[in-house]
Design a protein around this motif. Structure first.
Motif, short mmCIF file in Angstrom:
data_model
loop_
_atom_site.label_atom_id
_atom_site.label_comp_id
_atom_site.label_asym_id
_atom_site.label_seq_id
_atom_site.Cartn_x
_atom_site.Cartn_y
_atom_site.Cartn_z
N THR A 214 4.61 -5.39 4.30
CA THR A 214 5.96 -5.39 3.74
C THR A 214 6.94 -5.86 4.81
OG1 THR A 214 7.73 -3.96 2.90
CG2 THR A 214 6.13 -2.95 4.36
N LYS A 215 8.09 -6.31 4.38
CA LYS A 215 9.11 -6.75 5.35
C LYS A 215 9.86 -5.57 5.95
CE LYS A 215 12.85 -7.41 1.98
NZ LYS A 215 13.81 -8.39 1.41
N ILE A 216 9.67 -4.39 5.38
CA ILE A 216 10.33 -3.20 5.91
C ILE A 216 9.76 -2.86 7.28
CG2 ILE A 216 10.76 -0.73 5.54
CD1 ILE A 216 10.55 -1.26 2.56
N CYS A 217 10.64 -2.64 8.24
CA CYS A 217 10.20 -2.33 9.60
C CYS A 217 11.30 -1.54 10.31
CB CYS A 217 9.88 -3.62 10.37
SG CYS A 217 11.30 -4.72 10.58
N PRO A 218 10.99 -0.92 11.45
CA PRO A 218 12.02 -0.18 12.20
C PRO A 218 13.18 -1.08 12.60
CG PRO A 218 9.82 0.31 13.04
CD PRO A 218 9.66 -0.83 12.10
N GLY A 219 14.33 -0.44 12.89
CA GLY A 219 15.55 -1.19 13.17
C GLY A 219 15.51 -2.02 14.42
#
Length: 600
Positions: free
Chosen positions: A169-174
């Motif tokens: 997924t493209k979701i990742c930590p900041g």
């Protein structure tokens, strides 16, 4: 009277709330009730948000189950209407369970209306066609949910297998960004530096509140659109295993994100070492168990969560009585402060700190906050390795316990499980040996003899509470929480608050009083009786290592005794920092030796 109508709204995820589903179902219910002259009961919340109908939880634990109970109790009038968007909102269970629920509602005297087609399934007169149609609709809903569950699970399993080639997924930590090809993440250097600074400050003893305040004051931008840093943001960062490169996939079950499978290692770029992460977690646990201390800018209480009353065992607390000369800041027994049975006097906090810093030789100020800070950094590295090993030991022990439980289950190959237990036991043993070696290296500091001039200067600068030395005070407070097992405070000496001996004399018969006087005289001759004139504290660094410090009541530097007891060896520190070692024999004999060496 108009027939009652009840609008039942169900959606399996909160994502649908942010869409149009909630508004659509609500408005359709109001329109149907108005068009058909029904009294829509709007003060009865019949909603199951984030609850699955596939597993029947909307019936077992949700609002629909509560509605059915009211129907069975005749508290819902017969002839009422249950308004639903479609039959699959009621149930997505297997056809038998769904049909049973459908007929149960009708047999209880409640009509069912599906708002998508305005069809009414009437209680008591549902014909065969209605029943067949309902079974077909709900069977199709069940198959759709089942197929979707299988497909989603298979898709995620396939993605996990190919995670090294293409990210899930493209979701990742900041502090990361996904590359355009979705095959790797790129570090955002400025944000990585912020995260590493957060871990460094936490390892140095600072709490989440202190770190958040510092970042906000210095204008460090947050990773999201938020005004300033908050304690919760720091806490989440410090417990986020993404800094180690791990990714824990999740999936939605009944509207909630739950872990899906084991974490994937090396999914993200690592920015924190295992040792630093473990050291931070152990420090956070120590602060949580013992309290993080006062959160004032310059009023860090070194003894917060560590010190307890030697007389009654209550926690010690800081009391600010205002400006001197009549006021001052004191450490006192919590029970004594509220007059709950203890009468221990207050110990001026600056005097206690001065005594502690001068006579507790285990605290090496020069290497902790002085010019030889590099020595403390070496020690921190060793402590971090110990913390990482202890984490691994705990994890392996849990795995071994789970393996032991499998032996009692039928159908489990016992020889295979025993082999796993043996392997885990061997790994635990190796980790424990490594941990013991590092711990031994840490404990070899012994009683340090340092440059008196340097220590005096450090103590003078340390004792002035200001923003300039707040970090130093934080380091020392963290050292206490990490290294001291217990600390018992005796502000009035071992005999307790003034008046205790006299009260005993008054309460006892004459013949017993005579015995008491002899005991008091015997103890006084051997320096074991202070009659409230001295102040004392006892520190346990572990089950076999402790220190006793006793000073004059009015002069925190007037030495009476400072003794380190290590296993079977007593170490007496004289005011000139000379060390006399005593082999423990009979208590009286050793006490005489201590008296002679200390000159008391």
């Amino acid at each position: 009277m108009k027939p009652k109508a009840y609008s039942y709204i169900r959606m399996s995820t909160d994502i649908q709330i942010r869409g149009d589903s909630l508004r659509r179902q609500s408005e359709a219910s109001k329109k149907y009730a108005l068009d058909h002259d029904l009294d829509l009961v709007e003060d009865f919340k019949l909603e199951d948000i984030g609850v699955s109908a596939f597993h029947g939880k909307n019936i077992a634990h949700g609002s629909l189950g509560r509605f059915l109970a009211l129907v069975e109790d005749r508290r819902i009038p017969q002839g009422s209407y249950l308004l639903v968007e479609s039959l699959d909102r009621i149930s997505r269970q297997n056809p038998q369970a769904a049909t049973t629920l459908f007929l149960q509602i009708l047999q209880a005297g409640v009509n069912i209306v599906t708002l998508t087609d305005n069809h009414v399934y009437r209680s008591g007169s549902a014909d065969f066609t209605d029943i067949v149609v309902s079974v077909v609709i709900m069977s199709r809903a069940y198959e759709e949910s089942k197929t979707k569950s299988v497909r989603v699970g298979a898709a995620w399993a396939n993605k996990r297998q190919n995670a090294a080639e293409k990210k899930l997924t493209k979701i990742c930590p900041g502090w990361l960004m996904l590359d355009g090809d979705r095959r790797s993440f790129q570090l955002v250097p400025a944000r990585v530096a912020v995260v590493q600074s957060i871990f460094t400050q936490s390892a140095a003893g600072k709490g989440s509140y202190q770190i958040a305040r510092k970042l906000t004051e210095t204008g460090v931008p947050t990773f999201k659109q938020a005004i300033g840093w908050h304690e919760s943001m720091i806490a989440k960062t410090l417990t986020n295993r993404s800094v180690l490169g791990e990714y824990q996939p999740h999936r939605l079950i009944d509207g909630k994100r739950v872990p899906d499978g084991k974490p994937i290692a090396d999914y993200f770029p690592r920015i924190i070492s295992d040792e630093t992460y473990a050291l931070v977690q152990s420090g956070r646990a120590a602060r949580k168990n013992r309290g993080a201390g006062r959160k004032g800018r310059n009023n860090i209480n070194l003894f917060s969560g560590v010190a307890e009353c030697g007389y009654c065992g209550s926690k010690m607390r800081v009391i600010d009585k205002g400006a001197k000369p009549k006021g001052g800041i004191y450490l006192c027994c919590g029970a004594a402060y509220i007059k709950a049975g203890c009468r221990a006097s207050f110990w001026p906090l600056d005097q206690l700190e001065t005594t502690f810093l001068h006579f507790v030789k285990e605290l090496d100020l020069p290497s902790l906050i002085g010019e030889r800070r590099f020595l403390h950094e070496v020690r921190e590295t060793l402590e971090a390795k110990v913390a990482a090993l202890e984490t691994e030991i705990s994890k392996k022990q849990r795995m071994r316990d789970q393996a032991f439980q499998l032996l009692s289950e039928d159908g489990i190959e016992a020889s295979y499980v025993r082999g796993k237990i043996a392997d885990l036991t061997h790994e635990i043993s190796n980790f424990e040996k490594q941990c013991a070696a590092l711990t031994s290296e840490l404990s070899q500091d012994g009683v340090s003899v340092e440059d008196t001039v340097e220590i005096e200067e450090l103590i003078r600068s340390f004792s002035v509470r200001s923003s300039d030395n707040a970090d130093d005070r934080t380091r020392v407070a963290d050292w206490l929480r990490r290294n001291i097992l217990s600390m018992r405070i005796y502000p009035d000496g071992l005999d307790g608050p003034p008046g205790t001996l006299q009260e005993m004399r008054d309460a006892l018969p004459d013949d017993v009083t005579a015995v008491l006087e002899k005991a008091v005289s015997f103890a006084a001759k051997r320096g074991a009786l202070v009659e409230g004139h001295h102040r004392r504290f006892e520190i346990a660094f572990g089950p076999l290592t402790s220190r006793i410090v006793e000073v004059d009541r009015d002069d925190p530097l007037k030495f009476v005794v400072s003794m380190r007891i290590n296993e079977l060896e007593a170490v007496l520190d004289t005011p000139e920092n000379e060390v006399t070692r005593l082999t423990l024999g009979s208590p009286v004999e050793d006490q005489n030796r201590v008296d002679e060496s200390a000159g008391v």
